[in-house]
Design a protein around this motif. Structure first.
Motif, PDB file in Angstrom:
ATOM      1  N   LEU A  34      32.802  18.357  40.960  1.00 35.52           N
ATOM      2  CA  LEU A  34      33.578  18.929  41.792  1.00 35.52           C
ATOM      3  C   LEU A  34      34.692  19.266  40.545  1.00 35.52           C
ATOM      4  O   LEU A  34      35.284  20.294  41.098  1.00 35.52           O
ATOM      5  CB  LEU A  34      34.323  18.018  42.640  1.00 35.52           C
ATOM      6  CG  LEU A  34      33.531  17.132  43.687  1.00 35.52           C
ATOM      7  CD1 LEU A  34      33.720  16.777  44.959  1.00 35.52           C
ATOM      8  CD2 LEU A  34      32.691  18.791  45.086  1.00 35.52           C
ATOM      9  N   CYS A  35      35.268  18.368  39.508  1.00 39.68           N
ATOM     10  CA  CYS A  35      36.127  19.186  38.362  1.00 39.68           C
ATOM     11  C   CYS A  35      35.109  19.298  37.197  1.00 39.68           C
ATOM     12  O   CYS A  35      34.300  18.339  36.527  1.00 39.68           O
ATOM     13  CB  CYS A  35      37.246  17.821  38.042  1.00 39.68           C
ATOM     14  SG  CYS A  35      37.810  18.649  36.694  1.00 39.68           S
ATOM     15  N   LYS A  36      34.811  20.725  36.267  1.00 45.18           N
ATOM     16  CA  LYS A  36      33.154  20.862  35.717  1.00 45.18           C
ATOM     17  C   LYS A  36      33.705  19.603  34.816  1.00 45.18           C
ATOM     18  O   LYS A  36      34.285  20.015  33.778  1.00 45.18           O
ATOM     19  CB  LYS A  36      33.144  21.909  35.681  1.00 45.18           C
ATOM     20  CG  LYS A  36      32.981  22.699  36.810  1.00 45.18           C
ATOM     21  CD  LYS A  36      31.500  22.384  37.473  1.00 45.18           C
ATOM     22  CE  LYS A  36      31.094  23.233  38.791  1.00 45.18           C
ATOM     23  NZ  LYS A  36      30.423  22.478  39.986  1.00 45.18           N
ATOM     24  N   ALA A 255      37.942  21.723  44.322  1.00 46.84           N
ATOM     25  CA  ALA A 255      36.064  22.439  43.983  1.00 46.84           C
ATOM     26  C   ALA A 255      36.590  23.141  44.214  1.00 46.84           C
ATOM     27  O   ALA A 255      35.965  23.557  42.177  1.00 46.84           O
ATOM     28  CB  ALA A 255      35.412  21.704  44.466  1.00 46.84           C
ATOM     29  N   GLU A 256      36.113  24.014  44.523  1.00 41.13           N
ATOM     30  CA  GLU A 256      35.809  25.988  44.613  1.00 41.13           C
ATOM     31  C   GLU A 256      36.969  26.586  43.298  1.00 41.13           C
ATOM     32  O   GLU A 256      36.461  27.386  42.502  1.00 41.13           O
ATOM     33  CB  GLU A 256      36.293  26.534  46.226  1.00 41.13           C
ATOM     34  CG  GLU A 256      35.838  28.223  45.680  1.00 41.13           C
ATOM     35  CD  GLU A 256      35.455  28.313  47.389  1.00 41.13           C
ATOM     36  OE1 GLU A 256      34.949  27.579  48.158  1.00 41.13           O
ATOM     37  OE2 GLU A 256      36.107  29.281  47.257  1.00 41.13           O
ATOM     38  N   ASN A 258      38.445  25.216  40.533  1.00 38.83           N
ATOM     39  CA  ASN A 258      38.329  24.316  39.345  1.00 38.83           C
ATOM     40  C   ASN A 258      36.295  25.336  38.409  1.00 38.83           C
ATOM     41  O   ASN A 258      36.540  25.874  37.900  1.00 38.83           O
ATOM     42  CB  ASN A 258      37.354  23.495  39.889  1.00 38.83           C
ATOM     43  CG  ASN A 258      36.726  22.900  38.017  1.00 38.83           C
ATOM     44  OD1 ASN A 258      35.893  22.639  37.895  1.00 38.83           O
ATOM     45  ND2 ASN A 258      38.152  22.512  37.714  1.00 38.83           N
ATOM     46  N   ALA A 259      35.923  25.524  40.072  1.00 38.20           N
ATOM     47  CA  ALA A 259      34.578  26.443  39.588  1.00 38.20           C
ATOM     48  C   ALA A 259      34.549  27.946  38.756  1.00 38.20           C
ATOM     49  O   ALA A 259      33.829  27.683  38.301  1.00 38.20           O
ATOM     50  CB  ALA A 259      33.004  25.629  41.260  1.00 38.20           C
ATOM     51  N   THR A 300      31.129  25.432  45.248  1.00 40.35           N
ATOM     52  CA  THR A 300      30.968  25.131  43.585  1.00 40.35           C
ATOM     53  C   THR A 300      29.643  25.312  42.989  1.00 40.35           C
ATOM     54  O   THR A 300      29.014  25.713  43.710  1.00 40.35           O
ATOM     55  CB  THR A 300      30.863  23.593  43.371  1.00 40.35           C
ATOM     56  OG1 THR A 300      30.781  23.341  42.243  1.00 40.35           O
ATOM     57  CG2 THR A 300      30.010  22.606  44.164  1.00 40.35           C
ATOM     58  N   ASP A 302      27.543  26.102  39.467  1.00 34.80           N
ATOM     59  CA  ASP A 302      27.593  25.016  38.167  1.00 34.80           C
ATOM     60  C   ASP A 302      26.661  26.531  37.315  1.00 34.80           C
ATOM     61  O   ASP A 302      27.117  27.594  37.458  1.00 34.80           O
ATOM     62  CB  ASP A 302      26.223  24.228  37.949  1.00 34.80           C
ATOM     63  CG  ASP A 302      27.346  22.553  38.556  1.00 34.80           C
ATOM     64  OD1 ASP A 302      28.296  22.731  38.290  1.00 34.80           O
ATOM     65  OD2 ASP A 302      26.054  22.135  38.685  1.00 34.80           O
TER      66      ASP A 302
END
Ligand code: 2P0
Length: 338
Positions: A34-36, A255-256, A258-259, A300, A302
């Protein structure tokens, strides 16, 4: 390179017990950050620039069986198929085993890895893979090591694997020690049974640039990367508070953002890194429309094209209707296979 890793392992293993077994098995869940984690302060010891926070994916992950064999070399199987020793997957795995062989009673091993998630599709199978392997090796050697130490061993195989030795919410502390002794993962003692992760499987092909190369290229060439560590630190605090307060809107929004901030750093790299496919962009727009219509859903993504949705169990029917074939993970559901 191997020497620094070997020294790190030696320090870690000095407290390990020894009760060698003939074979062992272990399961580790995959995890979605959620935090990369994006960028390394040390590529050999796999030490990250920033701390990260993830949620595990329940029964989606990797089961690994390990067995001692009387053979000149390791035998590696992935999803039921033998992997030739010269392929990168087998070489990376055997290289990792070499680091730990002195504490295993030496000899060759047969490693049978089965993923319940697509390999190399941005669904972090290296995370659950190295975590399951380390958990299985701990049992094979009878080391009786604590999870913190096992997370550091898994980290050497793949950074995100440090987080997959636990279930639930997990924080991987970046640490400061150049020798890597304070860069471990830790479980956040908090459950959120209504939380669901939806996996939109657009593409299960191997991606053109792996995350390891992607993060190195971003750190080396992207002007936007300078803002990343502070953004990640701020997001991590927001996420921890949101988890403690069960504040879903803050969890999802953070989360969104951050991604997408991570992807922004990649877009500003050279050559630019664009992991999105047309379907990824379409999914982002669809999620924005659903949110505008009042549905609490966030995403999110990756280093790959497949979006993962964050929502609560009460909205599962609506999201299954909006995303055909959505695969839903229940992080706090029935106990994962041990
Ligand atoms: C993460 N990723 O936090 C981030 C977000 C991809 C994007 O961790 O080089 O396979 O083995 O340490 O763990 C994927 O990177 O990289 C990853 P290595 P890893 O989940």
């Amino acid at each position: 390179m191997e020497e620094m890793q070997a020294r790190f392992v030696e320090r870690l293993m000095k407290d390990a017990a020894s009760d060698p077994q003939a074979c062992s098995t272990a399961f580790a869940p995959s995890n979605i950050a959620l935090c990369k984690y994006w960028g390394k302060r040390d590529a050999i010891l796999n030490l990250p620039v920033n701390s990260s926070l993830s949620i595990s994916l329940g029964s989606l992950g990797t089961r690994t069986d390990v067995r001692r064999i009387d053979a000149p070399a390791d035998a590696v199987h992935l999803n039921g198929l033998e992997v030739p020793a010269e392929l990168p997957f087998a070489r990376r795995l055997s290289g990792f085993l070499d680091l730990l062989r002195p504490w295993l009673g030496a000899g060759a091993l047969e490693v049978d890895t089965r993923n319940t998630i697509p390999t190399a599709a941005g669904l972090a199978s290296s995370a659950s893979g190295f975590a399951a392997l380390v958990l299985a090796l701990d049992r094979l050697g009878g080391w009786g090591m604590d999870r913190r130490s096992l997370s550091m061993l898994a980290r050497l195989g793949s950074g995100s694997a440090a987080r997959s030795v636990y279930d639930g919410f997990v924080q991987w502390h970046a640490g400061h020690d150049p020798a890597g002794g304070d860069s471990f993962a830790e479980r956040i003692d908090s459950e959120w049974p209504e939380l669901r992760i939806g996996i939109v499987e657009l593409c299960v092909e191997e991606k053109p640039v792996g995350s390891r190369d992607g993060m190195n290229r971003t750190a080396a060439t992207s002007a936007l990367y300078a803002s990343w560590p502070a953004q990640a630190a701020a997001d991590l605090d927001l996420l921890r508070n949101a988890i403690a307060e069960r504040d879903f809107a803050t969890l999802g929004r953070t989360a969104e953002r951050n991604a997408l901030a991570m992807h922004a750093t990649m877009l500003a790299a050279w050559p630019p890194l664009l992991y999105f496919q047309p379907g990824t962009v379409e999914a982002i727009h669809r999620i924005q429309r659903l949110r505008a219509d009042g549905l609490a859903v966030y995403l999110t993504i990756d280093a790959g094209p497949n979006p993962k949705l964050l929502f609560r169990s009460s909205d599962e029917p609506a999201l299954r209707a909006a995303f055909a074939g959505l695969r839903v993970a229940d992080p706090f559901g029935a106990a994962s296979p041990a």
